[in-house]
Design an enzyme around this catalytic site. Structure first.
Site, PDB file in Angstrom:
ATOM      1  N   HIS A  56     -16.843 -34.590   2.358  1.00  0.00           N
ATOM      2  CA  HIS A  56     -16.621 -33.202   2.766  1.00  0.00           C
ATOM      3  C   HIS A  56     -17.015 -33.019   4.223  1.00  0.00           C
ATOM      4  CE1 HIS A  56     -16.550 -28.835   2.546  1.00  0.00           C
ATOM      5  NE2 HIS A  56     -17.704 -28.847   3.181  1.00  0.00           N
ATOM      6  N   GLU A  84      23.698 -30.110   3.688  1.00  0.00           N
ATOM      7  CA  GLU A  84      23.397 -31.018   2.574  1.00  0.00           C
ATOM      8  C   GLU A  84      24.347 -30.713   1.412  1.00  0.00           C
ATOM      9  OE1 GLU A  84      21.282 -33.689   1.551  1.00  0.00           O
ATOM     10  OE2 GLU A  84      22.427 -33.364  -0.286  1.00  0.00           O
TER      11      GLU A  84
END
Ligand code: NAI
Length: 467
Positions: A446, A203
């Site tokens: 949850h 990169e």
């Protein structure tokens, strides 16, 4: 006499086909011109095949990691031809569905290359529809983009490839250099590495995933390194020398070399504007090849619009959808609100996944905004531990009120398990201009991964449960 349509669309990718479907559902008479297959890059050589191959990598990871659940398996053996056949089945199914939908909505399809001329005349040639001329009361240019290449790395489909070729390989290379650590580069590096390829990312900038928040990138980088992906940032590539025995030697940085089977060039995409005609029209094309538009995707030629990767907005399929819809609403005179490009959803499907909306910590500071930040890790989340995927974090950025407390949510950044599926409520919150107090009231089921977003926002109110 050329047949006239309410709207003539050049290009059947996400921007073009979204405009066609949405326009037809609003009663407009639409012509859609496509030189290859409707669905465009996204369906045939982009998002869909890439995510399908990444899912193969995820299944392999699950099998390899199954011993922690008490399951005994043998080392999985990959037959990439089967993977490719399954990928093609997914594409064919979606392609069939899309083609059927366009037919049912009575969109007139033309097979060929469309070019725009003066007076909203569109000429079609070079395909199964032969030479045809139509006119459109409105015209939408949506011819998309193609992979960018770099000098010294001419694509030969064998040693040097782009996403176009990689997604159809019948066998993965044993080793590969990925040039460019953006979304495409990181997704391919992650997929290939998880399926057994030795991968090096080269990169040019100081970090991979340059648009992402630094805390998020660090977690991706650590995971990549732990899994053996060699990440080199801040390096330039200086060409390659094919080896007689196959493969090639890539030259990079300060005289360094690396020998690999394949080079994957993923240095961005460029707009495909060169075959649109446009002579005798007032449509303008920028130096980089983008068609120039205003916030409503209108070009300089009255009644002619451009959308998708062809214009200088984020090159994402869902942005193409949004622009296609916007254009039709504008044509219908509904006075639509332009796309807010700073607050669109971003999803990157490497492992670990990344998703975000709005300001990063750095971009907020750069914009001179005083902020409050809340970060929570998946290692404290029940569902993530159950899944065996504790790696990752949610980071929520809010404006700081004069009294120091958190106000409006302006950015949410996620990295970890299934975060591309968790961004939705964060995206709504940021775009609804909700405050931390507004969002903290809502209940998260949850045990779910999405509790971590709720927990991170709750912590911004100055009180919290687990965090
Ligand atoms: P990109 O522009 O996101 O990343 C390209 C990377 O290559 C940058 O980090 C750049 O610094 C680097 N680079 C450029 N020239 C280089 C060189 N000579 N040597 C080394 N590095 C170099 O482009 P990418 O990843 O190819 O994606 C193209 C487009 O497709 C982007 O707009 C992206 O947003 C979109 N896309 C989005 C996905 C997602 O959101 N999941 C997946 C795939 C593509």
């Amino acid at each position: 006499m050329a047949e006239n349509f309410d709207v003539v669309i050049i290009g059947g990718g996400p921007a073009g086909y979204a405009a066609a479907l949405y326009g037809a559902s609003a009663g407009l008479n639409i012509a859609l011109i496509e030189k290859s297959k409707v669905g465009g890059t996204c369906l045939h050589v982009g998002c869909v095949p890439a995510k399908e191959l990444l899912e193969t990598a995820a299944v392999r990871r699950a099998i390899v990691g199954s011993s922690m659940f008490g399951l005994t398996t043998s080392e999985p053996i990959l037959d990439f031809t089967v993977t490719q056949a399954r990928k093609q089945e997914v594409i064919d199914g979606l392609f069939g569905g899309l083609s059927g939908l366009l037919k049912r909505r009575k969109v007139t399809m033309f097979d060929g290359i469309g070019t725009l001329h003066a007076g909203h005349v569109v000429k079609i040639s070079g395909g199964a529809s032969g030479d045809v001329e139509v006119t459109g009361t409105h015209v939408i240019l949506a011819s998309g983009s193609v992979p960018r290449t770099i000098p010294g790395f001419e694509v030969d489909g064998n040693r040097v490839i782009t996403s176009d070729e990689l997604l159809s390989l019948q066998e993965l290379p044993k080793s590969a250099v990925v040039i460019g650590g953006g979304a495409i580069g990181c997704e391919f590096a992650s997929m290939m590495s998880d399926l057994g390829t030795e991968v090096t990312i080269l990169e040019a900038l100081p970090k991979i995933l340059p648009g992402c928040d630094d805390d998020i990138t660090k977690i991706v980088l650590k995971s990549f390194k732990d899994r053996g992906i060699n990440v080199r940032t801040g390096v330039s590539v200086n060409g390659h020398e094919p080896r007689k025995s196959g493969g090639t030697t890539v030259k990079f940085g300060d005289g360094e070399t690396i020998e690999v089977d394949t080079v994957v060039v993923s240095v961005g995409r460029r707009p495909l504007s060169e075959n649109l005609g446009l002579e005798g029209t007032a449509v303008q094309v920028s130096e980089r090849g983008h068609v120039v538009v205003d916030p409503w995707c209108r070009t300089g030629e009255p009644g002619v619009y451009a959308a998708g990767d062809l214009i200088a907005t984020p090159a994402l399929a869902h942005i193409g959808f949004a622009e296609g819809i916007l254009v039709i609403q504008d044509i219908l005179g509904e006075d639509p609100i332009p796309v807010d490009y700073g607050n669109v959803p971003w999803c990157i499907y490497c492992h670990p996944e990344v998703s975000f909306v709005g300001h990063s910590e750095a971009s907020a500071k750069e914009a001179g905004i005083e902020i409050v930040v809340s970060k929570h890790r998946y290692s404290g989340n029940g569902r993530a531990l159950i899944l065996g995927e504790p790696e990752g974090m949610v980071k929520v950025i809010a404006e700081k009120r004069p009294d120091g407390t958190a106000g409006r949510l302006i950015g949410v950044h996620m990295v970890g398990p299934w975060v591309t599926e968790q961004l939705g409520q964060a995206y709504l919150a940021v775009n609804w201009e909700a405050t931390a107090d507004d969002v903290a009231k809502f209940i998260q089921p949850h045990p779910t991964l999405s509790e971590l977003f709720g927990e991170s926002v709750l912590a911004l109110t100055g009180r919290s449960l687990h965090g």
